[in-house]
Design an enzyme around this catalytic site. Structure first.
Site, mmCIF file in Angstrom:
data_model
loop_
_atom_site.group_PDB
_atom_site.id
_atom_site.type_symbol
_atom_site.label_atom_id
_atom_site.label_comp_id
_atom_site.label_asym_id
_atom_site.label_seq_id
_atom_site.Cartn_x
_atom_site.Cartn_y
_atom_site.Cartn_z
ATOM 1 N N ILE A 19 0.725 -1.276 0.428
ATOM 2 C CA ILE A 19 0.504 -0.209 0.014
ATOM 3 C C ILE A 19 1.056 1.427 0.209
ATOM 4 O O ILE A 19 0.311 2.299 -0.397
ATOM 5 C CB ILE A 19 -0.859 -0.064 1.675
ATOM 6 C CG1 ILE A 19 -0.342 -0.386 2.224
ATOM 7 C CG2 ILE A 19 -1.863 -0.890 1.091
ATOM 8 C CD1 ILE A 19 -1.240 -0.286 3.211
ATOM 9 N N MET A 24 13.198 4.129 3.721
ATOM 10 C CA MET A 24 13.649 2.686 4.020
ATOM 11 C C MET A 24 12.991 1.401 4.264
ATOM 12 O O MET A 24 13.557 0.920 4.848
ATOM 13 C CB MET A 24 13.913 3.012 5.506
ATOM 14 C CG MET A 24 13.167 3.794 6.107
ATOM 15 S SD MET A 24 14.367 4.543 7.926
ATOM 16 C CE MET A 24 13.893 2.674 8.477
ATOM 17 N N ASP A 136 9.677 15.564 13.041
ATOM 18 C CA ASP A 136 9.985 15.355 11.498
ATOM 19 C C ASP A 136 8.283 15.744 11.355
ATOM 20 O O ASP A 136 7.303 15.243 10.826
ATOM 21 C CB ASP A 136 10.056 14.687 11.218
ATOM 22 C CG ASP A 136 10.383 14.740 9.610
ATOM 23 O OD1 ASP A 136 10.093 15.876 9.042
ATOM 24 O OD2 ASP A 136 9.947 13.388 8.790
#
Length: 635
Positions: A19, A24, A136
């Protein structure tokens, strides 16, 4: 990694379709065979599986997620290693990212943007309370499911208090368009860094643009440090000033001038949604406005006296002094260089003598693991977390990974299983199937319908009983088995009726025709009549239950059987079978309503009789349309 599809990890997690693919890892849709629920399975790519930095970052995400349970944070279910594949089993969020929504709509309604920000801040408040800084925050990491629920994801580069970072220095991390000024300068990220990034996300939701853009990441990073963004009201004049104040405070360059906690910012956002004022933001802006920075006085040097008569030149003395200064300078430089060489040489020797490589503690008992680390001169920091697979007091994972370079006295962070976490099962009896599914999903359980049972007291499709019972202590995600009311119907008398009449009566009573069997009889009155039924007349059964009947067939001189393949039919259908004799006459051999068929390989075998012998043809009609013809031989 297409060969992964279909594999089962840890004997329970089946990998379905791909999906998503990140830098990474691959993310697959998965199925938990044990609980019967869907999930997301995040697998570290094979090219990164041998890279210690990526493996450590992958484990870091698992460690961060394991510390948190919050409705606005993607949940972690399990962590494992299948062969050489490292994977995380996580909550499946079927929807889009906030970035997708901004791209599609251009910008969001100010109140809607505030409501989304409130969910992000709620997640950050929880993460910060656990000592975790996300580092992040960006729209790409904000997931929105089909019901509009907000989930913060990807804690892969989060910083956890008292846990070694992924590198020896706190390098700049995060996505440059959303990174805080201190992160852009390579400084340590704190809670206020996440608040700055949230302010950037809110800015983008309100305007459809990020505050800073540039041709290179460095150019963008420098703007975060030095430049001011285009005012929001210059791009979208209809945005209320109260919301602009919230963004401005969140995006202050100096962390000390921002909101100090996610909760403070959330209070202002909540007040604005209700039509109030952002009190915290206005107080901060007022303080910044009224504070006056005092500049230190400029020292005015005394005038340099000018001698009345110029000094006499002494060339030889001057040359000697210059040479003397040069000699002293060279000596000083050589001394510094020699001291540096000695210093770094000693430091290098000390570092080499203090270097160790982390042991592999995964799978060991906690006492054994602590002993192994101690023998190597390393300390341990222990976190206890629940785990559905790993047994109690066994090490789940560690940071840093085995064979990582460390120094004597460093600490290894180990996650130790404290077994499965037990939860109280809710009471779902007496409610509808849909309501029960929703209630169980909200509490992390799955449901399986065992059977429909006869009940004249409980409404059809409502829960009659459950196992385990309400209030039982069970594992998270446990499968709750239920019996559901199928209503109640009294089986009518069918004996003595023809097959067609019996089928009609069953349909009228909310029952279905089941298996039809045939039995040779010698009594003329039983010919082509129902001679037995199951369940018996008067029995109480659920609605749409199947009733099997046996039809009597008068023994004749010539008899055989005909077998037909039935097509797949979504609704009940009428079957008629005829025997075509030599003179072209068709005699009906079988007429019945048949239940829907789910496959195209269902067979129907019926007896065929005739006063004549030899090869003949049997025709099968479905809903009065000829479907199939087979040859039969009557002997």
């Amino acid at each position: 990694m297409n060969d992964i599809v279909g594999k089962v990890f840890a004997g329970r997690y089946r990998v379905l379709n791909l999906i998503d693919k990140g830098g990474m890892s691959y993310v697959y849709k998965g199925w938990d065979i044990t609980t019967g629920t869907f999930m997301a399975i995040k697998i570290l790519t094979s090219e990164h599986a041998s890279n210690k930095d990526f493996v450590e970052r992958f484990n870091y995400e698992a460690l961060a997620a394991s510390k948190m349970k919050h409705p606005n944070i993607v949940a972690l279910y399990d962590v494992g290693l299948e062969g050489n594949l490292r994977y995380l089993c996580m909550e499946l969020v079927e929807g889009v990212t906030l970035k997708d929504i901004i791209r599609e709509r251009g910008f969001l309604d100010p109140i809607k943007a505030c409501e989304i920000s409130l969910r992000i801040l709620s997640a950050l408040k929880h993460a910060h309370s656990k000592g975790i800084v996300h580092r992040d925050i960006k729209p790409q990491n904000i997931l929105v499911d089909g019901n509009g629920n907000i989930k913060v994801s990807d804690f892969g580069i989060a910083r956890i208090a008292d846990v070694p970072t992924l590198t020896h220095t706190d390098m700049a991390v995060g996505t440059v368009q959303y990174v805080s000024p201190e992160q852009a300068q390579g400084k340590k990220a704190e809670n206020t860094s996440d608040i700055y990034s949230t302010g950037v996300v809110l800015y983008e939701m309100l305007t459809g643009k990020v505050p800073f853009e540039g041709e290179t990441p460095i150019a963008v990073a420098m703007q975060h440090i030095n430049a001011e963004p285009t005012p929001i009201n210059a791009l979208k004049p209809d945005v209320p000033q109260e919301i602009i104040d919230i963004v401005n405070v969140a995006m202050e360059k100096d962390p000390k001038n921002r909101y100090q906690t996610a909760y403070d910012m959330a209070l202002d956002v909540q007040d604005v949604i209700k039509g109030g004022k952002p009190v915290n933001a206005q107080n901060i802006l007022e303080r910044l406005k009224t504070s006056v920075k005092e500049e230190p006085p400029v020292a005015i040097p005394d005038p340099i006296p000018i001698p009345s008569t110029p000094p006499k030149k002494r060339r030889s003395s001057s040359r000697f002094q210059k040479n003397k200064r040069r000699i002293y300078g060279v000596v000083a430089i050589l001394t510094v260089v020699l001291a540096a060489v000695v210093f770094w040489g000693i430091k290098l020797i000390n570092n080499l003598s203090r270097t160790v490589y982390s042991p592999d503690l995964i799978g060991l008992n906690i006492m054994e693991a602590v002993s192994v680390a101690k023998d190597m001169g390393l300390n341990t920091r222990v976190n206890y977390i629940n785990h559905n697979v790993v047994e109690n007091n066994i090490i789940i994972n560690q940071i840093p990974m085995p064979q990582s370079k460390m120094y004597l006295g460093d600490s290894i962070v180990i996650n130790v299983s404290k077994g499965r976490e037990l939860f109280v099962t809710p009471d779902i009896t007496g409610i509808s199937l849909d309501a029960a599914r929703k209630k169980l999903a909200e509490t992390g359980f799955a449901m399986s319908v065992v059977e429909k049972v006869v009940s004249s007291e409980i409404e059809e499709d409502f829960i009659v009983s459950q196992s385990p019972e309400a209030g039982s202590l069970v594992n998270y995600g446990e499968l709750i088995q239920v019996n559901v009311s199928g209503g109640s119907v009294v089986v009518p008398q069918l004996i003595g009726m023809g097959q067609e009449e019996a089928s009609k009566i069953l349909t009228e009573r909310n029952l279905q025709s089941g298996d039809v069997n045939f039995l040779d009889v010698v009594d003329q009155t039983q010919n082509n009549k129902v001679i037995s039924q199951q369940p018996d007349v008067g029995a109480m059964v659920v609605k749409n239950a199947r009733v099997n009947i046996t039809i009597g067939i008068l023994v004749s001189d010539y008899i055989t059987s005909a077998t037909f393949m039935l097509p797949k039919m979504e609704e009940a259908f009428l079957i008629k079978v005829t025997l075509k004799t030599f003179d072209g006459e068709e005699t009906t051999q079988y007429v019945a309503m048949h239940s829907p068929t789910t496959t195209d390989d269902t067979t129907l075998t019926i007896p065929v009789k005739s006063k004549e012998s030899g090869a003949m043809w049997c025709n099968m009609y479905i809903n009065d349309v000829l479907i199939s013809t087979v040859e039969v031989s009557l002997q």
